[in-house]
Scaffold this motif. Structure first.
Motif, mmCIF file in Angstrom:
data_model
loop_
_atom_site.group_PDB
_atom_site.id
_atom_site.type_symbol
_atom_site.label_atom_id
_atom_site.label_comp_id
_atom_site.label_asym_id
_atom_site.label_seq_id
_atom_site.Cartn_x
_atom_site.Cartn_y
_atom_site.Cartn_z
ATOM 1 N N LEU A 1 66.039 57.461 -2.087
ATOM 2 C CA LEU A 1 64.617 57.800 -1.961
ATOM 3 C C LEU A 1 64.425 58.947 -0.977
ATOM 4 O O LEU A 1 63.566 59.802 -1.181
ATOM 5 C CB LEU A 1 63.811 56.580 -1.500
ATOM 6 N N PHE A 2 65.225 58.962 0.080
ATOM 7 C CA PHE A 2 65.152 60.047 1.057
ATOM 8 C C PHE A 2 65.444 61.387 0.389
ATOM 9 O O PHE A 2 64.778 62.390 0.651
ATOM 10 C CB PHE A 2 66.156 59.794 2.181
ATOM 11 N N GLY A 3 66.430 61.385 -0.523
ATOM 12 C CA GLY A 3 66.839 62.643 -1.128
ATOM 13 C C GLY A 3 66.097 63.015 -2.390
ATOM 14 O O GLY A 3 65.860 64.196 -2.636
ATOM 15 N N ALA A 4 65.723 62.015 -3.213
ATOM 16 C CA ALA A 4 65.155 62.323 -4.529
ATOM 17 C C ALA A 4 63.779 61.736 -4.776
ATOM 18 O O ALA A 4 63.121 62.092 -5.751
ATOM 19 C CB ALA A 4 66.109 61.841 -5.621
ATOM 20 N N GLY A 5 63.346 60.789 -3.950
ATOM 21 C CA GLY A 5 62.026 60.212 -4.145
ATOM 22 C C GLY A 5 62.009 59.045 -5.102
ATOM 23 O O GLY A 5 62.920 58.208 -5.102
ATOM 24 N N ALA A 6 60.997 59.007 -5.972
ATOM 25 C CA ALA A 6 60.710 57.828 -6.789
ATOM 26 C C ALA A 6 61.867 57.391 -7.678
ATOM 27 O O ALA A 6 61.961 56.216 -8.039
ATOM 28 C CB ALA A 6 59.474 58.087 -7.649
ATOM 29 N N ALA A 7 62.754 58.306 -8.075
ATOM 30 C CA ALA A 7 63.872 57.937 -8.941
ATOM 31 C C ALA A 7 64.720 56.839 -8.307
ATOM 32 O O ALA A 7 65.345 56.034 -9.015
ATOM 33 C CB ALA A 7 64.733 59.162 -9.239
ATOM 34 N N GLY A 8 64.747 56.785 -6.981
ATOM 35 C CA GLY A 8 65.541 55.772 -6.301
ATOM 36 C C GLY A 8 65.016 54.364 -6.457
ATOM 37 O O GLY A 8 65.734 53.394 -6.180
ATOM 38 N N PHE A 9 63.784 54.223 -6.921
ATOM 39 C CA PHE A 9 63.193 52.900 -7.096
ATOM 40 C C PHE A 9 63.722 52.168 -8.327
ATOM 41 O O PHE A 9 63.334 51.027 -8.576
ATOM 42 C CB PHE A 9 61.667 52.993 -7.198
ATOM 43 N N GLY B 1 52.596 56.339 12.789
ATOM 44 C CA GLY B 1 51.201 56.615 12.506
ATOM 45 C C GLY B 1 50.651 55.908 11.285
ATOM 46 O O GLY B 1 49.570 56.245 10.798
ATOM 47 N N GLY B 2 51.405 54.927 10.764
ATOM 48 C CA GLY B 2 50.930 54.154 9.623
ATOM 49 C C GLY B 2 51.551 54.602 8.316
ATOM 50 O O GLY B 2 52.199 55.645 8.222
ATOM 51 N N TRP B 3 51.311 53.795 7.285
ATOM 52 C CA TRP B 3 51.902 54.064 5.982
ATOM 53 C C TRP B 3 51.352 55.342 5.356
ATOM 54 O O TRP B 3 52.057 56.048 4.625
ATOM 55 C CB TRP B 3 51.676 52.889 5.034
ATOM 56 N N GLY B 4 50.108 55.667 5.653
ATOM 57 C CA GLY B 4 49.533 56.905 5.127
ATOM 58 C C GLY B 4 50.317 58.118 5.593
ATOM 59 O O GLY B 4 50.622 59.029 4.808
ATOM 60 N N ALA B 5 50.678 58.116 6.868
ATOM 61 C CA ALA B 5 51.448 59.231 7.429
ATOM 62 C C ALA B 5 52.846 59.286 6.815
ATOM 63 O O ALA B 5 53.396 60.375 6.587
ATOM 64 C CB ALA B 5 51.546 59.078 8.950
ATOM 65 N N VAL B 6 53.422 58.111 6.541
ATOM 66 C CA VAL B 6 54.769 58.058 5.944
ATOM 67 C C VAL B 6 54.762 58.694 4.557
ATOM 68 O O VAL B 6 55.589 59.558 4.238
ATOM 69 C CB VAL B 6 55.265 56.596 5.869
ATOM 70 N N PHE B 7 53.796 58.300 3.710
ATOM 71 C CA PHE B 7 53.746 58.846 2.354
ATOM 72 C C PHE B 7 53.317 60.311 2.347
ATOM 73 O O PHE B 7 53.774 61.092 1.501
ATOM 74 C CB PHE B 7 52.809 58.006 1.482
ATOM 75 N N ASP B 8 52.458 60.694 3.278
ATOM 76 C CA ASP B 8 52.067 62.106 3.369
ATOM 77 C C ASP B 8 53.273 62.973 3.704
ATOM 78 O O ASP B 8 53.440 64.079 3.155
ATOM 79 C CB ASP B 8 50.981 62.295 4.435
ATOM 80 N N ALA B 9 54.126 62.485 4.602
ATOM 81 C CA ALA B 9 55.321 63.243 4.979
ATOM 82 C C ALA B 9 56.281 63.370 3.802
ATOM 83 O O ALA B 9 56.874 64.433 3.573
ATOM 84 C CB ALA B 9 56.026 62.564 6.154
ATOM 85 N N ALA B 10 56.419 62.289 3.034
ATOM 86 C CA ALA B 10 57.290 62.337 1.853
ATOM 87 C C ALA B 10 56.733 63.309 0.818
ATOM 88 O O ALA B 10 57.479 64.106 0.231
ATOM 89 C CB ALA B 10 57.441 60.940 1.256
ATOM 90 N N ASP B 11 55.414 63.255 0.576
ATOM 91 C CA ASP B 11 54.792 64.179 -0.372
ATOM 92 C C ASP B 11 55.004 65.628 0.053
ATOM 93 O O ASP B 11 55.299 66.501 -0.779
ATOM 94 C CB ASP B 11 53.293 63.898 -0.479
ATOM 95 N N LYS C 1 57.404 66.888 1.888
ATOM 96 C CA LYS C 1 58.810 67.288 1.722
ATOM 97 C C LYS C 1 59.107 67.639 0.272
ATOM 98 O O LYS C 1 59.705 68.679 -0.035
ATOM 99 C CB LYS C 1 59.741 66.172 2.188
ATOM 100 N N PHE C 2 58.707 66.755 -0.648
ATOM 101 C CA PHE C 2 59.055 66.973 -2.056
ATOM 102 C C PHE C 2 58.232 68.108 -2.677
ATOM 103 O O PHE C 2 58.669 68.726 -3.646
ATOM 104 C CB PHE C 2 58.866 65.678 -2.843
ATOM 105 N N ALA C 3 57.063 68.392 -2.111
ATOM 106 C CA ALA C 3 56.270 69.520 -2.604
ATOM 107 C C ALA C 3 56.987 70.847 -2.345
ATOM 108 O O ALA C 3 56.827 71.813 -3.102
ATOM 109 C CB ALA C 3 54.894 69.527 -1.939
ATOM 110 N N LYS C 4 57.789 70.897 -1.284
ATOM 111 C CA LYS C 4 58.537 72.110 -0.943
ATOM 112 C C LYS C 4 59.876 72.196 -1.672
ATOM 113 O O LYS C 4 60.525 73.235 -1.652
ATOM 114 C CB LYS C 4 58.792 72.147 0.568
ATOM 115 N N SER C 5 60.282 71.109 -2.287
ATOM 116 C CA SER C 5 61.588 71.075 -2.945
ATOM 117 C C SER C 5 61.556 71.873 -4.239
ATOM 118 O O SER C 5 60.620 71.740 -5.039
ATOM 119 C CB SER C 5 61.990 69.626 -3.235
#
Length: 563
Positions: free
Chosen positions: A73-81, A210-220, A222-226
């Protein structure tokens, strides 16, 4: 290393405690003798609901799972689920299958899935094929348990191979001494630690970030720049078929692995299996929470440790420094937790390697003993000789896994496990379908296995490993680069990819059906079904095999059936 002194001390203390439990297990529920595969390899076939729940859970949810799924999930996102739905759908799929396998195995004294195949289809060749397939698929799985331990040791600054060699030497010693009772007892501690660590992580770490919102915002972000279109917190359309077939194929494969069957056959009755198939999805909830650690690592700014090598494409393009993605979660724990609790988390990962590694080595050793040693080398082997053969074989299996992980690139070992999933799927017609129908001819099953195996290797051979850069995709390795096979390679005008194992098992089934029809038409005799008659009749509704009465008696033979 001094900055990690507290973590190392806690880690070592818990590791020593668990090792002591492994040796003590020989006296836990002690039988009159351990010189019998039913005792050494199956724990006396007497484990109740709680023991079985921890044993199977500790067997299926390995240290590698706890490290690799969030790293994906760290490297590829949702595919890891994909690991979450497959560990949910597997239990309804295998619910009735495992009840039947347990019943016929206890009636006839079967220890391995190949034992069942040998009796069901009257074919030592087919049984040998199933046994060798199980051993080959299990070996890299054992080696991968070391990946989790290595990731922890790298995080705390411990280098070199000596600690891993010592850990596996201890594992080999208490497994040899205590058999399946050792991982069954240790599984209580392992699972308790895992649950404590993950529950604490999903509460404590997001609060600090900073909460789950901050966690998902950070993931979004990162992957937006990929530059990779397959990355993201949502699964892209092009990857959905691969995701679905990978999840479904993995679910079909999970309980074909010998170590999974070993945990089931150690249960004392069918009621135990029924309760476990209903309760084991609790681990899937845990896995879903654990997977989110990958997004937490993104939000925390965690960077995997460099390996010291450089990624270079086949065309000579330098991609950048190579990193060890498996260190992401241990590094997150080290970064976010107090030192003492990070030590507990590291111990949970390492101990999480010992339980499945022990069960896997026992399962592979039982296959060797029952379906190679006894079938071809010593047909008149006594129970004591069988037990001794399995003990020695379990040591050889562990040694082979240790050599593999020390000699090979860890990434290559991960690829071997990927291949292992495709391999073990090819036993589905003989083991899974064989429990419900005797229609397949033994020659058809062998032919289907060979065709599925050839197809699987060809499909994996044609999957390159690529890295998507700003300049476009670059090929890092031409072959065996993953399990996502492009249907365009078969001439279809599409960008859709499919799990290679799913296609391979379809080839297996088609060939098995066609060859069976041809052999039946030619009048070629089939093997004798030694599971038919009063002990097993799929059409008569025998209560000892069919789930008609939870408390129906099962007669267990003292000696395995003679063929």
């Amino acid at each position: 290393m001094s900055e990690h002194g507290v973590e190392i001390a806690v880690f070592v203390a818990l590791f020593v405690l668990v090792s002591g439990l492994g040796f003590f297990a020989a006296r836990w529920r002690r039988p009159s003798t351990m010189e019998h595969l039913d005792e050494w390899g199956l724990g006396g076939r007497s484990f109740g609901s709680w023991i079985t729940w921890f044993l199977i859970g500790g067997d299926l949810y390995t240290a590698y799972t706890f490290v690799a799924v969030p790293a994906l999930l760290f490297g590829a996102g949702a595919a890891g689920f994909f690991a979450v739905p497959y560990t949910i759908v597997v239990y309804p799929i295998v619910f009735y299958v495992l009840l039947r396998l347990w019943s016929v195995s206890h009636v006839h004294g079967f220890v391995t899935p190949a034992d069942f195949v040998r009796a069901r289809f009257g074919s030592p060749t087919l049984a040998l094929v199933v046994a060798v397939t199980g051993i080959v698929a299990t070996m890299p799985y054992i080696a991968l348990q070391l990946v989790g331990i290595e990731a922890v040791l790298k995080t705390v600054g411990v280098r070199g191979h000596v600690p891993i060699v010592v850990a596996f030497a201890i594992l080999a010693a208490y497994t040899y001494n205590s058999g399946l009772r050792a991982p069954a007892l240790i599984a209580f501690v392992k699972d308790a630690l895992i649950y404590v660590v993950i529950i604490a992580a999903v509460i404590y770490i997001p609060a600090k970030l900073g909460g789950w919102g901050a966690v998902f915002d950070a993931a979004d972000a990162k992957f937006a720049k990929s530059p990779n279109p397959g990355d993201g917190t949502l699964l892209p359309g092009a990857g959905q078929v691969q995701y679905a077939t990978l999840a479904f194929g993995s679910a079909l494969a999970l309980f074909l692995y010998p170590h999974s069957v070993t945990g089931v056959l150690a249960s004392k009755d069918r009621g135990t299996i029924k309760r476990n198939m209903a309760a084991l999805p609790a681990y899937s909830l845990l896995l879903g929470l654990l997977a989110l650690l990958g997004y937490m690592a993104i939000a925390a700014g965690t960077k995997p440790l460099p390996t010291g090598d450089t990624l270079v494409a086949t065309d000579g393009t330098v991609i950048g420094p190579k990193t060890d993605g498996n260190t992401v979660i241990p590094l997150l724990f080290d970064q976010m937790f107090p030192h003492w609790f990070a030590g507990v988390a590291f111990a949970a990962v390492a101990i999480g390697a010992l339980v499945p590694a022990a069960i896997m080595s026992i399962a592979a050793a039982n296959l060797w003993t029952r379906n190679v040693y006894r079938e071809y080398l010593n047909k008149d082997a006594t129970p004591a000789q069988e037990a001794r053969s399995s003990k020695i074989a379990s040591l050889v299996v562990k040694l082979g896994a240790l050599v593999a992980i020390l000699a090979l690139d860890p990434q290559f070992s991960i690829d071997l496990q990927l291949i292992g999933g495709v391999i073990i799927l090819q036993t589905l017609p003989a083991v899974g379908l064989g429990l419900f129908t005797r229609w397949f001819h033994r020659g058809g099953l062998v032919a289907g296995w060979a065709a599925g195996m050839a197809a699987g290797w060809w499909l994996l051979w044609n999957v390159p490993q690529t890295a998507v850069t700003a300049a476009g995709p670059k090929i890092l390795r031409e072959h065996f680069g993953g399990s996502a096979f492009k249907l365009s390679e078969l001439g279809f005008d599409t960008t859709v990819t499919v799990y290679a194992g799913f296609l391979a098992v379809l080839v297996n089934l088609v060939v098995a059906v066609l060859v069976t029809l041809a052999l039946r038409a030619a009048g070629v005799a089939d093997g004798r079904d030694a599971t038919s008659g009063p002990d097993y009749d799929a059409d008569a509704g025998d209560p000892r095999v069919h789930d008609l009465d939870l408390h129906a008696p099962v007669t267990v033979r003292e000696e395995p059936v003679q063929y």
